[in-house]
Scaffold this motif. Sequence first.
Motif, PDB file in Angstrom:
ATOM      1  N   LYS A 153      -7.531  38.320  56.203  1.00  0.00           N
ATOM      2  CA  LYS A 153      -8.705  37.639  56.761  1.00  0.00           C
ATOM      3  C   LYS A 153      -8.726  36.147  56.434  1.00  0.00           C
ATOM      4  O   LYS A 153      -9.485  35.388  57.040  1.00  0.00           O
ATOM      5  N   HIS A 154      -7.881  35.742  55.494  1.00  0.00           N
ATOM      6  CA  HIS A 154      -7.816  34.326  55.131  1.00  0.00           C
ATOM      7  C   HIS A 154      -6.693  33.596  55.873  1.00  0.00           C
ATOM      8  O   HIS A 154      -6.449  32.421  55.613  1.00  0.00           O
ATOM      9  N   GLY A 155      -5.996  34.315  56.758  1.00  0.00           N
ATOM     10  CA  GLY A 155      -4.949  33.682  57.554  1.00  0.00           C
ATOM     11  C   GLY A 155      -3.572  33.700  56.920  1.00  0.00           C
ATOM     12  O   GLY A 155      -2.678  32.988  57.381  1.00  0.00           O
ATOM     13  N   TYR A 156      -3.366  34.527  55.898  1.00  0.00           N
ATOM     14  CA  TYR A 156      -2.077  34.584  55.213  1.00  0.00           C
ATOM     15  C   TYR A 156      -1.277  35.825  55.607  1.00  0.00           C
ATOM     16  O   TYR A 156      -1.818  36.917  55.719  1.00  0.00           O
ATOM     17  N   PHE A 157       0.042  35.612  55.753  1.00  0.00           N
ATOM     18  CA  PHE A 157       0.994  36.699  55.933  1.00  0.00           C
ATOM     19  C   PHE A 157       1.735  36.885  54.612  1.00  0.00           C
ATOM     20  O   PHE A 157       2.381  35.951  54.118  1.00  0.00           O
ATOM     21  N   ASN A 158       1.664  38.067  54.035  1.00  0.00           N
ATOM     22  CA  ASN A 158       2.350  38.328  52.774  1.00  0.00           C
ATOM     23  C   ASN A 158       3.853  38.501  53.016  1.00  0.00           C
ATOM     24  O   ASN A 158       4.260  39.085  54.021  1.00  0.00           O
ATOM     25  N   LEU A 159       4.661  37.989  52.076  1.00  0.00           N
ATOM     26  CA  LEU A 159       6.118  38.034  52.223  1.00  0.00           C
ATOM     27  C   LEU A 159       6.720  39.371  51.818  1.00  0.00           C
ATOM     28  O   LEU A 159       7.939  39.548  51.874  1.00  0.00           O
ATOM     29  N   GLY A 160       5.902  40.308  51.381  1.00  0.00           N
ATOM     30  CA  GLY A 160       6.400  41.645  51.086  1.00  0.00           C
ATOM     31  C   GLY A 160       7.261  41.699  49.842  1.00  0.00           C
ATOM     32  O   GLY A 160       6.980  41.032  48.841  1.00  0.00           O
ATOM     33  N   VAL A 161       8.348  42.469  49.896  1.00  0.00           N
ATOM     34  CA  VAL A 161       9.103  42.799  48.693  1.00  0.00           C
ATOM     35  C   VAL A 161      10.181  41.776  48.338  1.00  0.00           C
ATOM     36  O   VAL A 161      11.021  42.026  47.468  1.00  0.00           O
TER      37      VAL A 161
END
Length: 472
Positions: A153-161
């Motif tokens: 909701k803050h506009g961030y895509f997590n980079l995962g593992v």
Amino acid sequence: MPSWKKENRNLKANKVSLDWSEVNMSYLQEYRSKLRSAAEAVKVVKSGDTVHYGEFAMASHVLDEALAQRKDELYDVVIRTVSNLFPPKTVLSDPEKEHFILHESFMSGATRKLHDQDMGYHLPITYHECGSYYGLGTIPVDVALLKVAPMDKHGYFNLGVSNSVTPNVLAVAKKVIVEVNTSIPRCLGGVKEAVHISKVDFIVEGDNKPLIEIPPARVSEADKAIAALIMEKIEDGACLQLGIGGMPNTIGKLIAESDLKDIGIHTEMLVESMVDMYEAGKITGARKTLDQGKIVYTFAMGTQRLYDFMDDNPACASFPADYTNNPYIIAQNDKVVSINNSLEIDLYGQICSESSGIRQISGTGGQLDFHFGAYKSKGGKGFICLSSTTTNKNGELISRIKPILTPGGIATVPRSLISYVVTEYGITKILKGLSTWERAEELIKVAHPDFRDELIKEAQKNKIWRRSNKIV
């Protein structure tokens, strides 16, 4: 129909439903404006570009396949990867390397076969330094193709593992394309574990296939014996780094079943057995002097069980490799125990962990970083482990402890930095500070008994042996 057009659609993002009504409207509009098909997105790649893929399990097969479809339009596109877990379609489509040229800094089992067929090149690195290569301009990045978790909701895509060098890539990339995959675990920081939508040029909604799983490696009897020897050297409150392979995972399982307490983790790779240790209550990080209570890592490879463990878990902290692998950061924790496998060692103490002669098997990875960092740690110990023998392609038993490295072999850890070497026959004294004949004696002590006399003869021939030496 694109996901953003489905009002109030709940995405299964990291096992937590994300209601698009929670997302800031400006981010939602930006998401819509940047949404493309994979084929449309990769049209930004031009002949002569350098394209950087996501690392380890975070490479996007969706974007790779779309780029491969453009083969006949493109020439001399450099594909840079770090241990791609699948053979890229771009590279498979062009065995002559006229259109796509693979550069890889650490080979996986899948990509090693490509290199064996002269379909790629190795990129030698010192892992803790490699982020700086981008800042220096040594490695240009025209287009970054990354797999990511859904936007929050803050506009961030997590980079995962995999954090690794991705933040460094993002800092210099001229174009950034992300493939959104709802199966990606949301891996908390640490730092630099996410990319904001404002830094992204195009968004592709992928097929949401689960991450590639890497089952635990086969464990040999030698692995078990080596693990048991090292277990005697691990103390309560030790801060652990485990490398790739069956033996390091075996140590993790033994720790889970042991009486050890307050184990900390500061590692390059988060491995399956660390879940065993955590669930057994052995990992608390309570005695760490840096990032206390946190399982610090830069990438993970394992089964879905490991990825589920990492998902939204505040016990885990994702950092870039220039933090996790910096020897001077590593050394700030006390009792660092670094455990890594090797392919062969010579009587001078040179460690080869990445090649068989001139044939590249993997890469330097973080072995040098952690072996050095463990030595600098108060009470730390760095172990290089290898079975005393292996079987060659003709079925002959050969020693992994050699008079000299196999011609063309790479010294992953130079002799001046080596600490302890372990085989199923024992642990050497710390080799730092020992002369060449003292090193030879220590290493022959842990060689397979059938090869000791031959090694002594070779040591005499190379003038690194004394008559007073005794092998027990």
